[in-house]
Design an enzyme around this catalytic site. Sequence first.
Site, PDB file in Angstrom:
ATOM      1  CB  SER A   1       3.031   1.962   5.847  1.00  0.00           C
ATOM      2  OG  SER A   1       1.784   2.281   6.399  1.00  0.00           O
ATOM      3  N   GLY A   2       5.438  -0.275   6.226  1.00  0.00           N
ATOM      4  CA  GLY A   2       6.617  -0.804   5.547  1.00  0.00           C
ATOM      5  C   GLY A   2       7.837  -0.941   6.427  1.00  0.00           C
ATOM      6  CG  HIS A  42      -0.562   0.314   2.493  1.00  0.00           C
ATOM      7  ND1 HIS A  42      -0.391  -0.627   3.478  1.00  0.00           N
ATOM      8  CD2 HIS A  42      -0.244   1.502   3.063  1.00  0.00           C
ATOM      9  CE1 HIS A  42       0.016  -0.027   4.588  1.00  0.00           C
ATOM     10  NE2 HIS A  42       0.119   1.266   4.360  1.00  0.00           N
ATOM     11  CG  ASP A  84      -0.076  -4.005   2.660  1.00  0.00           C
ATOM     12  OD1 ASP A  84       0.534  -3.598   1.654  1.00  0.00           O
ATOM     13  OD2 ASP A  84      -0.510  -3.241   3.544  1.00  0.00           O
TER      14      ASP A  84
END
Length: 250
Positions: free
Chosen positions: A204-205, A64, A109
Amino acid sequence: MANAYGIIFFFQLLSLTGASESGIVGGKDTKPHSKPYMASLQVRGHHTCGGILIREDFVLTVAHCENSEPVTVVLGAHDISKKEKSQQWIQVAKYHPHPKFITGKYDYDIMLLELKNNATLNKYVKTIGLSKKDGKVPANINCVVAGWGRTGADKPASKVLKETTEKTQFSAECKNIWQKYFSADRMICTKFDKKKGGVCQGDSGGPLICNSKPQGLTAFTYECDCNNPKYPHVFTKVNFFLPWIKKVMK
């Protein structure tokens, strides 16, 4: 998930995918360059997501974080508000999101970023090794999360890399809270305490490091309040995707 939240909760959850502004709530400043595998994904000079360097030419992050604008990977950074001598700025040549990832959904994801140039490995920039095989991540072990950015839901971004610890949780507990959004095969979730904090929108990530290996990548939190311990933080389980990672990087 209580029916009281109903559709409102669902839409709040959906908006998480767009909320890739990174941040650690609470926690402490990381010792500069003690995590030389950390990557800051930037669009027009602004940090949007985290990632980890797993080979000179590949960064692992979540799907994402894919952006319609060009993404630059910044390696060797501690303070991303400055142009530090240790930093390397490398353009992304190709995005490899997992083929089963659907925008706005949470499963699969994960994404590999293929870099235009190889990173130069030195004391500021190093790769981090992945586990050799898909093993279970036990519950109740302390893991480290790290990221740049927001230090609270309504607080400004942190310029320096921050870290804190979160504790892995039993999958059944995660499933109980997150229900259909949680896949025990492909996700890990963690408990955290409000004081120590943890990942926020969305960090995120960035990695979840357990026993010196990246076991998870920050995927989603409860959007209204990332620091509400009732809602475990959720990470993409790296081990599950090892065969896919090897295939893309061959």
